[in-house]
Write a protein that holds these residues in place. Structure first.
Motif, PDB file in Angstrom:
ATOM      1  N   ARG A 130       0.831  -1.207   0.000  1.00  0.00           N
ATOM      2  CA  ARG A 130       0.000   0.000   0.000  1.00  0.00           C
ATOM      3  C   ARG A 130       0.867   1.259   0.000  1.00  0.00           C
ATOM      4  NH1 ARG A 130      -0.623   4.676   1.603  1.00  0.00           N
ATOM      5  NH2 ARG A 130      -2.429   5.520   2.681  1.00  0.00           N
ATOM      6  N   THR A 131       1.974   1.231   0.756  1.00  0.00           N
ATOM      7  CA  THR A 131       2.880   2.372   0.807  1.00  0.00           C
ATOM      8  C   THR A 131       3.582   2.560  -0.531  1.00  0.00           C
ATOM      9  OG1 THR A 131       3.219   1.909   3.149  1.00  0.00           O
ATOM     10  CG2 THR A 131       4.787   3.395   2.120  1.00  0.00           C
TER      11      THR A 131
ATOM     12  N   GLY B  83       2.123   2.190  -3.217  1.00  0.00           N
ATOM     13  CA  GLY B  83       1.109   2.706  -4.120  1.00  0.00           C
ATOM     14  C   GLY B  83       0.104   1.697  -4.607  1.00  0.00           C
TER      15      GLY B  83
ATOM     16  N   PRO C 226      -3.048  -0.646  -4.994  1.00  0.00           N
ATOM     17  CA  PRO C 226      -4.349  -0.957  -4.399  1.00  0.00           C
ATOM     18  C   PRO C 226      -4.282  -2.341  -3.772  1.00  0.00           C
ATOM     19  CG  PRO C 226      -4.572  -0.218  -6.687  1.00  0.00           C
ATOM     20  CD  PRO C 226      -3.120  -0.469  -6.453  1.00  0.00           C
TER      21      PRO C 226
ATOM     22  N   VAL D 272      -6.412   0.098   4.826  1.00  0.00           N
ATOM     23  CA  VAL D 272      -7.154   0.058   3.568  1.00  0.00           C
ATOM     24  C   VAL D 272      -8.595   0.457   3.842  1.00  0.00           C
ATOM     25  CG1 VAL D 272      -8.051  -1.414   1.725  1.00  0.00           C
ATOM     26  CG2 VAL D 272      -5.687  -1.679   2.483  1.00  0.00           C
TER      27      VAL D 272
ATOM     28  N   ASN E 126      -8.798   3.014  -1.445  1.00  0.00           N
ATOM     29  CA  ASN E 126      -7.440   2.654  -1.845  1.00  0.00           C
ATOM     30  C   ASN E 126      -7.260   1.134  -1.945  1.00  0.00           C
ATOM     31  OD1 ASN E 126      -7.571   2.201   0.922  1.00  0.00           O
ATOM     32  ND2 ASN E 126      -5.470   2.863   1.301  1.00  0.00           N
TER      33      ASN E 126
ATOM     34  N   THR F  94      -3.998   4.151  -6.721  1.00  0.00           N
ATOM     35  CA  THR F  94      -2.558   4.309  -6.569  1.00  0.00           C
ATOM     36  C   THR F  94      -2.215   5.738  -6.192  1.00  0.00           C
ATOM     37  OG1 THR F  94      -1.992   2.512  -8.076  1.00  0.00           O
ATOM     38  CG2 THR F  94      -0.352   4.240  -7.797  1.00  0.00           C
TER      39      THR F  94
ATOM     40  N   HIS G 162      -4.082   7.864  -4.629  1.00  0.00           N
ATOM     41  CA  HIS G 162      -4.479   8.087  -3.232  1.00  0.00           C
ATOM     42  C   HIS G 162      -3.426   7.532  -2.282  1.00  0.00           C
ATOM     43  CE1 HIS G 162      -6.485   7.291   0.605  1.00  0.00           C
ATOM     44  NE2 HIS G 162      -7.306   8.280   0.293  1.00  0.00           N
ATOM     45  N   ASN G 163      -2.951   6.331  -2.546  1.00  0.00           N
ATOM     46  CA  ASN G 163      -1.967   5.725  -1.658  1.00  0.00           C
ATOM     47  C   ASN G 163      -0.664   6.520  -1.625  1.00  0.00           C
ATOM     48  OD1 ASN G 163      -3.508   3.599  -0.722  1.00  0.00           O
ATOM     49  ND2 ASN G 163      -2.855   2.181  -2.313  1.00  0.00           N
TER      50      ASN G 163
ATOM     51  N   PRO H  92       0.649   6.485   5.106  1.00  0.00           N
ATOM     52  CA  PRO H  92      -0.029   5.686   6.136  1.00  0.00           C
ATOM     53  C   PRO H  92       0.309   6.194   7.533  1.00  0.00           C
ATOM     54  CG  PRO H  92       1.847   4.497   5.231  1.00  0.00           C
ATOM     55  CD  PRO H  92       1.676   5.721   4.385  1.00  0.00           C
TER      56      PRO H  92
END
Length: 375
Positions: free
Chosen positions: A291-292, A294, A296, A309, A314, A342, A344-345, A350
């Motif tokens: 996730r970090t 990018g 999904p 998530v 995301n 992507t 959004h991430n 986080p």
């Protein structure tokens, strides 16, 4: 503070708890604390029986015995540890599903009257009634131990066991956000790349995951290429390989095995979607790393993946495997949707960055010290 971190498993053994405890030790040292690690894992040169070595600037006490499969059991460890723990300010115990060394260390710390924090890295799930019946968690809480878990879902069984008698905080796993930012984009060649990183063991559900991606392949238009990369090793590898062969998936499913952290970053940077199939995922550090980077993330409702998530924003949190296959197919078929998730991430860091997590750990240590001082 002088902090003792107690964990059944530690480097050079590789796994979620091992890496997290190592990284926490490094961050605490950076923040000015003195840290020592106590573990039942043998050292890189076979250190055992209380031998020590320095790993990345941190003294590690190797309390392992010579046992089959290097089982983390040493009933004599508390005798050796008592003197070594005498001058610490706080003990931080890291618990897995079955953690005999950590349990022995926690019992020793409470007998010695040491301020102690305990973090649960596992989902108790079906074991919760057994843990409750044993009464040891309530005993620890009564003795002032500061309880935490790596996510709200992991904390829930402990909160039910303790009721209103003690707080169970959330001390999440940490991540170096900048280190996991992607350095390149996936190739634009018409193939959607799905990746996962897991131990190939039944609890992680690698075979059900293959069923999910096989169903997703049926739902995605044939003109859209799919490639699935399963990173990791474990006892279920032969079963996974057999499933791939029997269902003619070898042309689009690869099993490269375990890769280094640096290689994992490159694999994530070249992928489009991450899948986390575990039902009993207490946190999901590999999913957080993806996730970090990018990606999904498609995970399960009720797992720790929900800590980072948000369904439909995301990634997707699926109620079952059919819904997971549908979510994968939706993402694989919709490039703009993948691009928005992507973006959004990458635009929203986080909350589990190491600076924040290390500060929370310090808060747990102060809570343990304050609780002990009141008794």
């Amino acid at each position: 503070m002088k902090v003792a971190l107690l964990s059944d498993c530690y480097l050079p053994r590789l796994g979620g708890i091992e890496v997290q405890v190592h990284d926490l030790a490094a961050r605490l040292v950076q923040r000015g604390h003195r840290v020592e690690v106590f573990t039942a894992t043998p050292g890189s040169h076979g250190e055992r029986y209380g031998g020590t070595e320095v790993v990345d600037g941190v003294t590690v006490h190797r309390m392992a015995l010579q046992l089959p499969w290097d089982l983390p059991v040493n009933p004599w460890a508390p005798v050796q540890m008592r003197k070594r723990l005498a001058d610490v300010d706080v003990v931080h115990v890291h618990m897995g599903v079955i953690s005999p060394f950590a349990v022995d260390g926690a019992l020793l710390a409470t007998r010695m009257g040491l301020p102690t924090a305990m973090t649960w890295h596992c989902m108790l799930d079906g074991l919760a009634p057994v843990v409750s019946a044993l009464g040891v968690v309530r005993h620890w809480a009564r003795r002032g131990m500061a309880m935490s878990a790596v996510s709200d879902v992991a904390a829930a069984p402990l909160r039910r066991i303790l009721g209103t008698s003690a707080e169970v905080a959330v001390l999440p796993n940490g991540i170096d956000v900048d280190a996991w930012r992607p350095t390149r984009c996936p190739p634009d060649d018409g193939t959607v790349r799905i990746v996962t990183a897991m131990r190939l063991a039944g609890r992680k559900r690698p075979v059900p995951m293959l069923r999910v991606v096989r169903r997703a392949r049926e739902l995605v238009p044939q003109e859209v290429g799919l490639h699935v990369e399963v990173l990791g090793e474990g006892p279920a590898r032969a079963t996974v390989e057999r499933f791939v062969h029997e269902h003619a998936m070898a042309g689009w499913v690869s099993l490269p095995g375990r890769v280094s952290r640096d290689e994992l970053k490159l694999r994530y940077a070249a992928a489009d979607i991450y899948i986390s199939p575990g039902k009993l995922e207490s946190f999901g550090i590999a999913a957080l790393e993806a996730r970090t980077a990018g990606l999904p993330v498609v995970g399960r409702q009720g797992s720790g993946v929900g800590e980072f998530v948000t369904d439909g924003v995301n990634g997707y949190l699926a109620r079952d495997d059919d819904a997971m296959a549908t979510a994968l197919a939706r993402l694989a078929s919709d490039a703009p949707l993948r691009a928005s998730m992507t973006a959004h991430n990458l635009d929203h860091r986080p909350a589990q960055d190491w600076e924040s997590v290390a500060a929370k750990a310090e808060g747990e240590y102060l809570r343990a010290i304050g609780s002990r001082a009141r008794r």
